[in-house]
Design an enzyme around this catalytic site. Structure first.
Site, PDB file in Angstrom:
ATOM      1  N   LYS A   1      59.643  16.694 140.030  1.00  0.00           N
ATOM      2  CA  LYS A   1      59.369  15.372 140.595  1.00  0.00           C
ATOM      3  C   LYS A   1      58.207  15.442 141.572  1.00  0.00           C
ATOM      4  CE  LYS A   1      63.138  12.964 141.217  1.00  0.00           C
ATOM      5  NZ  LYS A   1      64.437  12.857 141.920  1.00  0.00           N
TER       6      LYS A   1
ATOM      7  N   ARG B   1      64.459  12.625 148.225  1.00  0.00           N
ATOM      8  CA  ARG B   1      64.762  12.759 146.804  1.00  0.00           C
ATOM      9  C   ARG B   1      64.792  14.215 146.381  1.00  0.00           C
ATOM     10  NH1 ARG B   1      60.286   9.321 143.814  1.00  0.00           N
ATOM     11  NH2 ARG B   1      61.937   9.246 142.225  1.00  0.00           N
TER      12      ARG B   1
ATOM     13  N   GLY C   1      70.466  13.192 137.207  1.00  0.00           N
ATOM     14  CA  GLY C   1      71.715  12.737 137.795  1.00  0.00           C
ATOM     15  C   GLY C   1      72.580  13.826 138.403  1.00  0.00           C
TER      16      GLY C   1
ATOM     17  N   MET D   1      71.720  15.945 140.977  1.00  0.00           N
ATOM     18  CA  MET D   1      71.559  16.145 142.416  1.00  0.00           C
ATOM     19  C   MET D   1      71.378  14.798 143.101  1.00  0.00           C
ATOM     20  SD  MET D   1      69.451  19.650 142.637  1.00  0.00           S
ATOM     21  CE  MET D   1      68.179  19.043 141.596  1.00  0.00           C
TER      22      MET D   1
ATOM     23  N   ARG E   1      57.898  12.024 134.120  1.00  0.00           N
ATOM     24  CA  ARG E   1      58.278  13.351 133.620  1.00  0.00           C
ATOM     25  C   ARG E   1      58.297  13.280 132.099  1.00  0.00           C
ATOM     26  NH1 ARG E   1      64.263  12.630 135.819  1.00  0.00           N
ATOM     27  NH2 ARG E   1      64.937  11.038 134.358  1.00  0.00           N
TER      28      ARG E   1
ATOM     29  N   HIS F   1      87.755  29.396 114.489  1.00  0.00           N
ATOM     30  CA  HIS F   1      87.523  29.573 113.064  1.00  0.00           C
ATOM     31  C   HIS F   1      86.894  28.341 112.435  1.00  0.00           C
ATOM     32  CE1 HIS F   1      88.871  29.082 108.875  1.00  0.00           C
ATOM     33  NE2 HIS F   1      88.397  30.304 108.784  1.00  0.00           N
TER      34      HIS F   1
ATOM     35  N   ARG G   1      77.239  37.868  97.990  1.00  0.00           N
ATOM     36  CA  ARG G   1      78.436  38.692  98.115  1.00  0.00           C
ATOM     37  C   ARG G   1      79.198  38.667  96.800  1.00  0.00           C
ATOM     38  NH1 ARG G   1      78.343  34.823 101.843  1.00  0.00           N
ATOM     39  NH2 ARG G   1      77.964  35.318 104.025  1.00  0.00           N
TER      40      ARG G   1
ATOM     41  N   ARG H   1      74.849  42.309  96.918  1.00  0.00           N
ATOM     42  CA  ARG H   1      75.592  43.352  97.607  1.00  0.00           C
ATOM     43  C   ARG H   1      76.772  43.797  96.753  1.00  0.00           C
ATOM     44  NH1 ARG H   1      78.344  42.170 103.291  1.00  0.00           N
ATOM     45  NH2 ARG H   1      79.783  40.988 101.981  1.00  0.00           N
TER      46      ARG H   1
ATOM     47  N   GLU I   1      74.373  48.747 108.915  1.00  0.00           N
ATOM     48  CA  GLU I   1      75.369  48.042 109.724  1.00  0.00           C
ATOM     49  C   GLU I   1      76.283  48.988 110.489  1.00  0.00           C
ATOM     50  OE1 GLU I   1      77.916  45.757 107.093  1.00  0.00           O
ATOM     51  OE2 GLU I   1      77.531  47.145 105.458  1.00  0.00           O
TER      52      GLU I   1
ATOM     53  N   SER J   1      68.634  46.043 104.894  1.00  0.00           N
ATOM     54  CA  SER J   1      68.997  44.732 105.408  1.00  0.00           C
ATOM     55  C   SER J   1      69.997  44.960 106.533  1.00  0.00           C
ATOM     56  CB  SER J   1      69.603  43.864 104.307  1.00  0.00           C
ATOM     57  OG  SER J   1      69.984  42.628 104.851  1.00  0.00           O
TER      58      SER J   1
ATOM     59  N   GLY K   1      72.878  44.397 108.668  1.00  0.00           N
ATOM     60  CA  GLY K   1      74.102  43.608 108.680  1.00  0.00           C
ATOM     61  C   GLY K   1      74.553  43.506 110.125  1.00  0.00           C
TER      62      GLY K   1
ATOM     63  N   ASN L   1      76.430  41.510 111.763  1.00  0.00           N
ATOM     64  CA  ASN L   1      77.820  41.247 112.149  1.00  0.00           C
ATOM     65  C   ASN L   1      78.550  42.557 112.395  1.00  0.00           C
ATOM     66  OD1 ASN L   1      77.260  38.582 111.716  1.00  0.00           O
ATOM     67  ND2 ASN L   1      78.252  38.481 109.717  1.00  0.00           N
TER      68      ASN L   1
ATOM     69  N   CYS M   1      70.767  40.056 107.486  1.00  0.00           N
ATOM     70  CA  CYS M   1      71.623  39.105 106.770  1.00  0.00           C
ATOM     71  C   CYS M   1      72.890  38.781 107.546  1.00  0.00           C
ATOM     72  CB  CYS M   1      71.964  39.633 105.378  1.00  0.00           C
ATOM     73  SG  CYS M   1      72.884  41.172 105.399  1.00  0.00           S
TER      74      CYS M   1
ATOM     75  N   TYR N   1      61.773  39.618 106.624  1.00  0.00           N
ATOM     76  CA  TYR N   1      62.423  38.322 106.425  1.00  0.00           C
ATOM     77  C   TYR N   1      63.745  38.258 107.181  1.00  0.00           C
ATOM     78  CZ  TYR N   1      65.670  40.636 103.257  1.00  0.00           C
ATOM     79  OH  TYR N   1      66.630  41.468 102.753  1.00  0.00           O
TER      80      TYR N   1
HETATM   81  P1  ADP Z   1      66.978  10.775 140.179  1.00  0.00           P
HETATM   82  O1  ADP Z   1      66.356  12.108 140.111  1.00  0.00           O
HETATM   83  O2  ADP Z   1      68.456  10.784 140.093  1.00  0.00           O
HETATM   84  O3  ADP Z   1      66.309   9.796 139.261  1.00  0.00           O
HETATM   85  P2  ADP Z   1      65.339   9.710 142.273  1.00  0.00           P
HETATM   86  O4  ADP Z   1      64.939  10.594 143.376  1.00  0.00           O
HETATM   87  O5  ADP Z   1      64.333   9.483 141.219  1.00  0.00           O
HETATM   88  O6  ADP Z   1      66.696  10.246 141.660  1.00  0.00           O
HETATM   89  O7  ADP Z   1      65.731   8.335 142.959  1.00  0.00           O
HETATM   90  C1  ADP Z   1      66.737   7.460 142.529  1.00  0.00           C
HETATM   91  C2  ADP Z   1      66.171   6.043 142.398  1.00  0.00           C
HETATM   92  O8  ADP Z   1      65.603   5.599 143.609  1.00  0.00           O
HETATM   93  C3  ADP Z   1      65.089   5.935 141.367  1.00  0.00           C
HETATM   94  O9  ADP Z   1      65.260   4.740 140.648  1.00  0.00           O
HETATM   95  C4  ADP Z   1      63.821   5.889 142.166  1.00  0.00           C
HETATM   96  O10 ADP Z   1      62.812   5.186 141.518  1.00  0.00           O
HETATM   97  C5  ADP Z   1      64.267   5.176 143.432  1.00  0.00           C
HETATM   98  N1  ADP Z   1      63.467   5.587 144.588  1.00  0.00           N
HETATM   99  C6  ADP Z   1      63.337   6.829 145.065  1.00  0.00           C
HETATM  100  N2  ADP Z   1      62.497   6.872 146.105  1.00  0.00           N
HETATM  101  C7  ADP Z   1      62.043   5.620 146.265  1.00  0.00           C
HETATM  102  C8  ADP Z   1      61.128   5.010 147.176  1.00  0.00           C
HETATM  103  N3  ADP Z   1      60.478   5.725 148.101  1.00  0.00           N
HETATM  104  N4  ADP Z   1      60.913   3.688 147.073  1.00  0.00           N
HETATM  105  C9  ADP Z   1      61.563   2.960 146.133  1.00  0.00           C
HETATM  106  N5  ADP Z   1      62.431   3.457 145.255  1.00  0.00           N
HETATM  107  C10 ADP Z   1      62.679   4.783 145.315  1.00  0.00           C
HETATM  108 MG    MG Z   2      64.443   9.526 139.088  1.00  0.00          MG
HETATM  109 MG    MG Z   3      79.402  44.287 106.664  1.00  0.00          MG
END
Ligand code: ADP
Ligand code: MG
Ligand code: MG
Length: 911
Positions: free
Chosen positions: A26, A96, A105, A107, A363, A481, A587, A646, A774, A793, A795, A797, A860, A880
């Site tokens: 980020k 952030r 989501g 952290m 990203r 299995h 086989r 084989r 093998e 070859s 084997g 396993n 194989c 191969y």
């Molecule tokens: P995540 O990695 O879970 O997406 P973010 O750090 O991107 O978390 O932030 C969560 C939300 O808050 C995102 O929608 C982001 O755009 C918004 N956000 C983060 N920082 C700012 C900021 N400085 N101003 C406005 N919105 C922000």
């Molecule tokens: Mg984000």
């Molecule tokens: Mg064998």
């Protein structure tokens, strides 16, 4: 003093996209966007090194960091023309998280830091919008108490008792009592009251007040973001994704911009192309008068970004294109710029504050397999990326998804699943449920599509699994299995669906107190692990015209050959359709299992239980024609491509019938008593059959068994040649550990070869003689083995089994614990153990080639279709790999990837 803080803004930017390791994804991309002149609110990134130092000191900020943060904050203030904590003109910031690779989501992030009774009046005065200010304040209190005061303090409340849930339920209560549907209906008075109640609840539940000092809030936020690296979710995610614990997260402190200032403000997320289909259309969602996560959290149905990509759910809502055409045009040009710059599909976040657009994140976007393929080919056509880049864009791991019919995502979106389990075999399947293997076979024979539902499967269910469209089990894990077998066949399979209660005796399964009787229809999504009632529509991903084109591109770069393991002409045809260049493992014993095996199996049993050489030869003669026929049709199906045949491998007692009826029939045919049959079977009993009388050892003790098979191979080839058809058999001797074994078998091969030439009056049959490697001793003595044969070859396993000393059949008892405790990183039966067993393989290849320059080398084992193992095979110089037919395209692509990566001189893996 290390540089802990990197600034980004319109006047100066310290970091860049290359610095992901230090700044997190980020932070690095915020810096890059600033450099590109894209509007990004100013801020700074505190490095991942700082995070690690913080933990090393026992959650204490390292020396010198404080001053650097304060200096950078000052620069943000100057750039934004506001002061943090200033009563008249307050700057607010967000804290952030952001690690090296995105962990969506997992952290934490805290918004609106700096709001408190001291700054609230000034912000109201400045914005003339008290509703907005209190809305921001209640959001800050919610996020801060959850992230900083609870999670970062290591408080782990019971499900549904956490502070966030409690605060949200206070808000729900207000909305309910006032009859509001939406949070935007909350009035200033409502919000004020909420903030007060929130603070009371926090003090009561957490025993401390919500901090009203901006600086205190900021430092709390920074520490909490660092600590979220070790939060429960983040740790669990790292385990699954194999992300090292010592990467750490960066913290981004960034000036707030507000999407919740009214209806000229908004927030949104978008993709530069459709991440599900790959369609080259700007695709996304936005919400007016909203902040941050509102779009993703689904508090309101978000609006479509443009007219082109509206869907049935948001058809009635206004697009950004219509609502704010100028802003939309700016956004569209920024997204194009970003995609061109990064040369890949981007996942972006933006906020509109009173008619001004700000970018908050970009990203590389995650995508489905189909989308990955389509985008790679499109971008190559658009000349956005090179041919090699296109090949590398589609990961072998994603291909599984494409090779099977899929449940139509649109159909899936309309219904709710009835149960969930582990996605063991990819693709989708619909059918009527049956509860036993026999039923599955019988119903399928009558033209019905069935789903085999079992508590768990065992090897006796194989026929039923084969006959079924899909398999569902209540117990078992990804290496159970059922899972192994299903994956090998590319069959849709869900295992370990614990909520499914199977009652095979009365023929029903129960989920959530609802009964599903035998014959009821269900649908499985084996790619996701979802079970649905009724029949859902399917789509076929390989119908994608890009697929063949893409594979042709990949093949241009591939050096390694790819063959398939196939035991029947039918499998051989499937394999060729998937691009197999031969059969790496046929086989012989397969003809004694499954459909139409009755007669040959009976003859084999006769052979095994023969008391004298005469009796044995007699049985062998009768068996001969079946063996030859089987080999012939497979050679024919491969039309001159090499087929590695084989010789008989399993311990003989595996074929002995245990039930009285069959024993009696056998006794009659041999003219002996049932008692005698029993006695002879007991003689075959072995304490440790895996290391017993099997493989080449059978050929040594019963030369006539080898002779029969070799003759069948040569005559099959001779007959095909006579009919002007091509055939290329490769005779493979299994379970060898000593060159004298090979020499002795070779005498038989040479003699029979001469006899067959004479019989058919021909000069030559093309063939090779080789052995399976093998047993570890065979690797150690590979130079001597290679003097007798033309190919090896591996084997893998058995080589893994004997190298580790892990019984393949008993590994279930401890492998799970080994993986959980990280004693082993991976299941060595699924991916080659490159460190250990890999050394044996490397040695085997090198030693073999040292005495036999033209030695052909392949693999194989199960691992032949595993992308990492394929790459390893390329690097050790194999000719191969061979894998199950459905994995052939995966192996082809993995082989192309490793060839391209090797040419680049090794590829860095982080990103
Ligand atoms: P995540 O990695 O879970 O997406 P973010 O750090 O991107 O978390 O932030 C969560 C939300 O808050 C995102 O929608 C982001 O755009 C918004 N956000 C983060 N920082 C700012 C900021 N400085 N101003 C406005 N919105 C922000
Ligand atoms: Mg984000
Ligand atoms: Mg064998």
């Amino acid at each position: 003093m290390p540089k802990y803080v990197y600034y980004f803004g319109s006047k100066r930017t310290d970091g860049s996209a290359e610095m992901k390791d230090l700044l997190g994804g980020k932070g690095a991309n915020l810096a890059e966007m600033s450099r590109l002149g894209i509007p990004v609110p100013a801020g700074f990134t505190i490095t991942t090194d700082c995070c690690n130092d913080y933990f090393a000191k026992g959650a204490v900020f390292p020396d010198g960091m404080k001053e650097q943060v304060e200096r950078a904050l000052k620069m943000v203030e100057d750039e934004m023309g506001m002061r943090f904590g200033d009563p008249a003109n307050p700057l607010l910031v967000s804290c952030r998280s952001g690690a090296r690779s995105s962990m969506p989501g997992m952290m934490e992030t805290v918004l609106n830091i700096g709001l408190c009774p001291k700054t609230i009046p000034g912000l109201i005065k400045k914005t003339r919008n008290d509703r907005f200010v209190y809305d921001s304040y209640r959001r800050l209190i919610t996020m801060y108490s959850d992230v900083v005061m609870e999670k970062a303090e290591g408080i782990d409340p019971e499900e549904g008792k956490g502070i966030r849930v409690q605060l949200e339920s206070i808000m729900e209560e207000v909305k309910r009592s006032k009859g509001y549907k939406n949070d935007i209906e909350l009035t200033v008075e409502d919000l004020k009251r909420l903030c007060n109640e929130y603070k009371k609840r926090i003090r009561k539940l957490l025993g401390r007040p919500f901090p009203e000092d901006p600086m205190k809030q900021l430092w709390g936020g920074i520490g909490a973001v660092f600590k979220s690296w070790n939060g429960k979710r983040a740790v669990a995610y790292r385990r699954i994704e194999g992300i090292p614990d010592d990467w750490g997260t960066a913290t981004n402190v960034q000036a707030m911009v507000f999407g919740n200032m009214g209806f000229a403000s908004a927030t949104g997320v978008a993709f530069t192309r459709n991440p599900a289909t790959g369609d080259n259309k700007f695709y996304g969602e936005w919400l007016p008068n909203a902040q941050g996560e509102d779009v993703v959290a689904g508090i309101r149905t978000p609006n479509p970004i443009n007219e082109e990509t509206k869907n049935p759910q948001n058809m009635h809502l206004e697009s950004l294109e219509k609502a704010m055409p100028d802003i939309y045009r700016r956004l569209d040009s920024i997204q194009r710029k970003l995609e061109r710059h990064y040369r890949d599909m981007q996942d972006i976040e933006f906020t509109i504050q009173e008619g001004r657009l700000f970018m908050l994140q970009t990203r590389t976007g995650k995508r489905t397999g189909t989308a990955a393929l389509n985008m790679a080919m499109d971008m190559f056509k658009e000349r956005l990326i090179t041919e090699k880049m296109a090949v590398l864009r589609f990961k072998p791991e994603q291909m599984d998804e494409l090779l099977h019919p899929l449940v139509d995502p649109a159909a899936e979106a309309r219904v709710k699943e009835i149960a969930q389990g582990l996605p063991a075999g990819p693709g989708g399947a619909s059918g009527q449920i049956v509860f036993t293997s026999d039923e599955a076979v019988e119903w399928a024979r009558n033209g019905k599509k069935v789903i085999l539902v079992r508590e768990e499967t065992n090897p006796e269910d194989v026929a039923g699994m084969r006959a079924a469209e899909g398999v569902l089990t209540a117990r078992g894990g990804m290496t159970s299995h059922a899972a192994l077998v299903a994956r090998g066949w590319g069959k849709c399979c869900i295992v370990g669906a614990g909520m499914v209660h199977v009652d095979s005796v009365s023929g029903k399964m129960t989920v959530d107190e609802k009964n599903y009787k035998k014959g009821a229809t269900i649908t499985l999504n084996g790619t996701r692990g979802y079970v649905y009632e009724g029949q859902l529509d399917m789509i076929d991903a390989t119908e994608n015209p890009y697929f063949q084109k893409f594979m042709n591109l990949a093949d241009k770069y591939r050096k390694l050959g790819v063959r398939a393991n196939a035991d029947t002409a039918e499998d051989a045809r499937v394999a060729r359709n998937f691009g197999a260049e031969g059969i790496g493992l046929f086989r012989t014993e397969h003809m004694f299992y499954g459909e139409k095996s009755e007669k040959p199996l009976f003859l084999l049993r006769q052979m095994i239980l023969s008391g004298t050489v005469e009796e044995r030869k007699n049985a062998i003669n009768k068996l001969y024609r079946y063996v030859k026929q089987n080999i012939k049709v497979t050679l024919e199906a491969m039309n001159g491509l090499p087929v590695t045949l084989r010789l008989l491998d399993p311990p003989l007692h595996e074929f002995i019938p245990q039930d009285h009826g069959r024993q009696k029939a056998l006794a009659d045919s041999l003219g002996i008593s049932v008692r005698e049959v029993k006695k002879r079977s007991e003689l075959l009993h072995e304490v440790n059959p895996m290391m017993g009388h099997r493989g080449v050892r059978l050929g040594i003790t019963y030369p006539e068994v080898t002779e029969m098979q070799v003759r069948a191979i040569f005559e099959a080839a001779a007959e095909l040649n006579k009919a002007r058809k091509k055939a290329l058999p490769e005779i493979m001797i299994p379970v060898t550990c000593e060159t004298n074994e090979l020499r002795e078998q070779k005498v038989i091969v040479d003699r029979v070869y001469g006899e067959v030439l004479k019989k058919y009056k021909i000069r030559k049959i093309n063939y090779l003689l080789g052995t399976m490697i093998e047993i570890p001793r065979a690797c150690l003595l590979a130079d001597r083995m290679a003097e007798v044969v033309e190919f090896f070859s591996f084997g893998t396993n058995d080589l893994t089994q004997m190298g580790f000393g892990f019984s393949r059949d008993d590994i279930g008892a401890f492998l799970g614990t080994y993986l959980e405790k990280k004693i082993l990183k991976d299941d060595p039966f699924q991916t080659i153990d490159q460190e250990g067993i890999g050394q044996l393989i490397k040695m085997g290849v090198a030693k073999g080639r040292s005495t036999n320059k033209t030695l052909k080398v392949g693999i194989c084992g199960e691992q032949g279709g595993d992308p990492n193992s394929v790459k390893f095979c390329h690097r050790v110089g194999m000719n191969y790999v061979s894998c199950s037919p459905y994995r052939v395209p995966i192996a082809r692509l993995a082989a192309a990837h490793v060839a391209i990566e090797a040419a680049k001189g090794g590829k860095k893996t982080s990103g």
